[in-house]
Scaffold this active site. Structure first.
Site, mmCIF file in Angstrom:
data_model
loop_
_atom_site.group_PDB
_atom_site.id
_atom_site.type_symbol
_atom_site.label_atom_id
_atom_site.label_comp_id
_atom_site.label_asym_id
_atom_site.label_seq_id
_atom_site.Cartn_x
_atom_site.Cartn_y
_atom_site.Cartn_z
ATOM 1 N N LYS C 75 0.819 -1.156 -0.007
ATOM 2 C CA LYS C 75 0.043 0.023 0.075
ATOM 3 C C LYS C 75 0.775 1.233 0.084
ATOM 4 O O LYS C 75 2.092 1.221 0.781
ATOM 5 C CB LYS C 75 -0.907 -0.086 1.232
ATOM 6 C CG LYS C 75 -1.931 1.027 1.241
ATOM 7 C CD LYS C 75 -2.982 0.965 2.544
ATOM 8 C CE LYS C 75 -3.945 2.012 2.557
ATOM 9 N NZ LYS C 75 -4.955 1.660 3.711
ATOM 10 N N SER C 150 -9.936 1.712 2.576
ATOM 11 C CA SER C 150 -9.005 2.654 1.862
ATOM 12 C C SER C 150 -7.828 1.656 0.831
ATOM 13 O O SER C 150 -7.252 2.309 -0.015
ATOM 14 C CB SER C 150 -8.194 3.692 2.448
ATOM 15 O OG SER C 150 -7.470 3.156 3.376
ATOM 16 N N SER C 174 -10.115 -0.167 6.652
ATOM 17 C CA SER C 174 -9.335 -0.297 5.342
ATOM 18 C C SER C 174 -8.849 -1.376 4.825
ATOM 19 O O SER C 174 -8.595 -1.201 3.659
ATOM 20 C CB SER C 174 -8.624 1.133 5.564
ATOM 21 O OG SER C 174 -8.971 2.122 5.528
#
Ligand code: ZN
Lengths: 84, 457, 456
Positions: C75, C150, C174
């Site tokens: 990420k 996210s 997330s």
């Protein structure tokens, strides 16, 4: 950024604050939970500093990504307004 | 006119590593941005290491020396104090809740003592930043506005500097190591805070300037408004800072990346057991315990190592005699040689022997002083130093011969003396001292001279 | 279901698949699919060289780590030395990481190959994957729908088979939210189990890094590689030598599994149908189903949005544009700005008690409720997201966006762990079963996830 946008965002930011106040109504007073889990006095002993080479490597990276550097390796930022 | 003066003093603590990272703390000795890592430059994603325990203990010790109540068995958060300034890499400074409260130093109340971290160094005119200093641990000492004149304020700061030096827990004072914010208010005027003061002398000057400025305003019938000003060292004046500074809301929150401290009794006990006596308390004790005068006690207590040496020597030799020697001779020699007591290499026993020799008239005070000077330069057994210096006292016959020689070669002076001029005698004593290589007792020379010249003075 | 990860590791160890080949195939797949899916925003130019190094060690019979030869997507809020850690924001679009996050050091040491940086909601502020400055991510499992957020790119990359494993971060859901929407396995570890050194903050007291994988084994393996005490971090649990992957069981005999009527109240009935049948399967596997009370669960959501905003405001003060990147307020998107402004507002001295501290009190209430419930049961199961993902580009209100997080936020507020496995589908869209466990209860969570996976 337009003032209009900032205003709208500020306003929409407050919606959840208002619903929080409603949600919290009638809930008892409690102590605050600041941490994901709780502990205290986690410290580290003083001792030898990190090796110079390690920091020299980082210094290179750091100076490479900064927007501006002077000949001594100082970061260049704005001149303080009150000095003028 | 009544005035109130208070301080917020910041002092760097002496550690090998910074407060929340492992960078070294010798920021003055290296090129800009050398002692840096992702943590102390606010790189994205960096997290503080656990707090440096030595810094925490040092702050507790300093609070104890200042007579503070330690906040024990209660949660002490390390907070984030948010403000935007180029020297602050993360946009906040970490500052602890009080570690100690309600102390006192020489009549000035200490409001609180807490831990902070130093920001980097920003040159506001050049617009440059060096993060070498960023993250060096600091202790902040906040006083009540209990001082009433620039002189009193200066005296307090000197006392505080001595106490901090005594603790052995702070970085030796050098360029910017001690910084203080001062608040000054005159009766009938608002409280003015002056920032950017870097020395005791600077504080004194800034306060004097402020009093003049505020007094003039009040006398003109103008109001002195509450504000924050900066002291400009080069011009020795204060200047108003941005108004925004005052209205700033720091939005304190406990730092979610650092667990709080809880100081337990065991920690306090451990620190107390090894901590040094505060200098102002020691001074009082020296007076009481050794029966010496306050001014000489003040000289002896001016340095921790000097006082330590004194107390060792005073166990073996008459304390009052030792005290006099410390003030009039030892301190003078050290000052002359620009040494601090902690730098001396001789062992207490050597000093004890020397003082005993003087006290028992084995050598003269003049010889003693010569040996003492040598002892500071080249430590050794005082007897041997005496020999090496050729200071073993001359025998009676040799001395008499020297007296005769002085009289014989200086007939004019002898005449003056016989005519009643006392200075003439001193001149002759000096001659004899020269002839004996300073190895004679002046008092004995005078006796002999008088006997020889047949005139009682 | 297939245990993809286990199979691939076996093939690499046996020499049936070379590490270089594995990386090449993944790069090819990314090249083919990424233009549409937009899961990756940067690739690691050294991936092949690193693959060769691992390959050499493997062939020489040297010791290799648990992840030897597997490709790992990261990420974009985790620092990987030399790659950009942009947080999918213009603020950091040119920021090249100056160091490796602790989890990256551990992945490297275990022989994992960092293949690239994945897309995400800007600064992890979002639940849809649409707020990225690099464009939205598509949902490979339900094309045209949002993948959730996210950690949108990480979930989508796994769903599309663009890499073997991914790292994500979970502050209010997330990891679990996109895992649910994309039909992959995702785990939010217990707060303090995984080092955060090198993770760019959303909200420090809630953030945890965790794994995404196509199977439970892969998630367990990646978690055990990155988990465990790091002395260079203050806020960590003292957990050492954790191991999950080798102990995965496929039955639930003797396990007490909690369910709450609160979940049904908050959730789309179509989703609940899938969840109900999943719970039935757990019962069939030997679990004892126990009802637990979570009366204030939904109040966690507004409390979270206050706490998170204050912490995020604080965390973003360093983005002043002086040292690197740009000043955040000058370039960020609406949701990031919204959170900063909210955080600045409610942390003001005069509002602290009324908003920030009050929210922290509600956090205490939620936390205690969950802890009490978890005394009665080993895990609590239920839906992950209360509603189905909307179509990409569809405009929804701020409060509708926040409403995705009702069921995932409580675990973050309480600091407990939670994992997600695909429970089934509604109209072809994956629905994830959320399994929440005690503090350091990852083993039980994995056991439920794996048992379900084995029969699903
Ligand atoms: Zn550092």
């Amino acid at each position: 950024m337009s003032e209009q946008r900032q205003k709208e965002i500020e306003l929409s930011a407050e919606e959840i604050v208002e619903s929080f106040v409603k949600a919290a109504e009638g809930l008892p007073s409690e102590r605050e939970t600041y941490y994901g889990h709780e502990a205290c006095n986690i410290m580290r002993p003083d001792g030898q500093p990190s090796p110079d080479e390690e920091r020299a490597d980082f210094r290179k990276q750091f100076l490479a990504i900064t927007p501006g550097v002077d000949e001594h390796g100082n970061l260049r930022v704005e001149v303080a307004r009150w000095t003028r | 006119m009544k005035m109130l003066i208070g301080f917020e003093v910041h002092q760097q603590l002496s550690t090998g590593r910074k407060m929340y990272c492992d960078c070294p703390t010798n920021y003055q000795e290296v090129p800009p941005n050398t002692n840096i890592c992702p943590i102390c430059t606010g790189m994205p994603g960096s997290k503080p290491l656990p707090p440096n325990e030595r810094a925490v203990d040092a702050a507790i010790e300093i609070a104890l020396m200042l007579g503070c109540e330690i906040i024990a068995d209660r949660i002490i958060y390390i907070q984030r104090k948010h403000y935007d300034y180029p020297d602050l890499p993360s946009g906040y400074q970490r500052t602890s809740l009080p570690i100690g409260l309600n102390g006192e130093l020489q009549g000035v109340r200490i409001r609180e003592v807490h831990l902070e971290e130093d920001p980097g160094q920003y040159d506001p005119t050049l617009g440059t930043v060096d993060f070498n200093r960023s993250g060096v641990p600091l202790v902040e000492i906040v006083t009540e506005p209990d001082m009433h004149s620039p002189e009193e304020a200066r005296k307090f700061l000197r006392q505080l500097v001595r106490l901090l030096e005594y603790s052995g827990k702070v970085r030796p004072e050098a360029g910017g190591a001690m910084r203080t914010d001062t608040n000054i208010s005159l009766e009938g005027g608002g409280r003015v805070e002056v920032k950017n003061i870097n020395s005791v002398k600077g504080a004194y000057r800034a306060i004097k300037f402020e009093i003049m400025r505020q007094r003039a305003k009040l006398e003109r019938g103008e109001a002195v408004t509450r504000e924050t000003r900066a002291y400009l060292e080069s011009q020795k004046i204060t200047m108003p800072m941005r108004l925004k500074e005052l209205e700033e809301d720091y939005r304190y929150i406990p730092d979610p990346d650092i667990f709080p401290l809880v100081i337990d009794q065991a920690r306090i006990r451990r620190i107390k057991a090894s901590m040094v006596e505060a200098p102002h308390l020691r001074e009082q004790r020296l007076v009481k315990q050794y029966g010496i005068g306050p001014s000489v006690a003040n000289v002896i207590a001016s340095e921790r190592e000097l006082a330590n040496l004194f107390e060792v020597v005073a166990r073996e030799v008459d304390p009052k005699f030792v005290a006099t020697w410390f003030r009039t001779k030892l301190k003078k020699i050290l000052n002359y040689m620009k040494l601090r007591a902690e730098d001396v290499k001789f062992v207490p026993e050597q000093l004890i022997d020397l003082l005993k020799m003087i006290k028992s008239d084995e050598i003269t005070p003049e010889q003693g002083e010569l040996v003492l000077r040598e002892l500071v330069k080249r430590p050794g057994d005082p007897h041997e130093l005496l020999l090496q210096l050729g200071l073993v006292r001359v025998g009676r016959t040799e001395l008499q011969a020297a007296v005769a020689e002085a009289i014989r070669t200086n007939p004019e002076v002898v005449k003056d003396y016989l005519a009643g001029k006392q200075e003439a005698l001193h001149f002759l004593v000096g001659k004899v001292m020269q002839l004996t290589n300073m190895r004679a007792d002046p008092r004995e020379i005078i006796k002999l001279l008088r006997a020889e010249l047949g005139r009682e003075g | 279901m297939d245990e993809v990860t286990r199979g691939k590791l076996e093939a690499i160890r046996q020499g049936e698949l070379s590490v270089v080949e594995n990386v090449q195939r993944m790069l090819e797949r990314i090249a083919k699919l990424n233009p549409k899916i937009n899961a990756f925003i940067e690739l690691n130019p050294d991936a092949l060289a690193q693959a060769e190094a691992v390959e050499r060690r493997l062939r020489r019979g040297e010791k290799v780590g648990k992840l030897a030869g597997l490709t790992v997507g990261v990420k974009s809020n985790i620092n990987v030395l030399g790659l950009r850690a942009t947080c999918a924001s213009k603020t950091l679009e040119d920021y090249i990481a100056t160091y490796d996050a602790e989890v990256i050091k551990r992945v490297r040491a275990a022989g994992g190959i960092i293949i690239g940086m994945t897309n995400m909601d800007e600064f992890a502020c979002g639940s849809s994957g649409e707020t990225s400055a690099f464009g939205a991510t598509d949902n490979p499992a339900a094309p045209g729908h949002i993948p959730g957020g996210s950690s949108s790119g990480s979930a989508a990359a796994i769903a599309a088979g663009m890499c073997d494993l991914c790292l994500g971060s979970d502050t209010g859901g997330s990891i679990r939210n996109p895992a649910s929407h994309c039909g992959v396995v995702g785990v939010k570890p217990t707060y303090g189990l995984v080092p955060r050194q090198g993770l760019i903050d959303l909200a420090m007291s809630l953030d945890q890094i965790g794994p995404f994988a196509p199977d439970v084994y892969g998630a367990a393996l990646l978690l055990e590689v990155i988990a465990g005490f790091n002395p260079n971090e203050c806020v960590m649990l003292d957990a050492k030598g954790v191991s999950y992957a080798d102990e995965l069981q496929t039955d639930l005999k003797g396990m007490r599994v909690g369910i709450s009527p609160k979940f049904r109240e908050l959730t789309d009935p179509k989703i609940m149908e899938v969840i109900d049948s999943a719970i039935k399967k757990l019962q069939d596997l030997g679990a004892e189903i126990v009802e637990v009370e979570l009366p204030h669960l939904e109040k966690g959501l507004p409390a979270y949005y206050l706490i998170m905003s204050v912490e995020f405001f604080s965390a973003t003060r360093k983005f002043d544009g002086r040292k690197y990147g740009k000043r955040i307020e000058d370039v960020c998107g609406d949701e990031v700005l919204r959170r900063i402004l909210r955080g600045r507002h409610i942390s003001r001295k005069e509002y602290r008690g009324k908003y920030y501290q009050r929210a922290l009190q509600v956090r205490t209430i939620i936390r205690e409720e969950l802890m009490t419930a978890l005394e009665k049961v080993d895990v609590i199961v239920g839906p992950t997201v209360p509603k189905l993902p909307h179509k990409m580009g569809e405009k929804i209100s701020v409060s509708a966006m926040y409403a995705y997080d009702y069921l995932t936020i409580p675990a973050n507020l309480a600091g407990i762990c939670g994992g997600v496995v695909k429970a089934g589908e509604v109209d072809g869209i994956p629905v994830g079963l959320q399994v929440q466990g005690k503090v350091l209860g990852e083993e039980e969570v994995f056991r439920v996830l794996r048992s379900y996976e084995a029969v699903a």
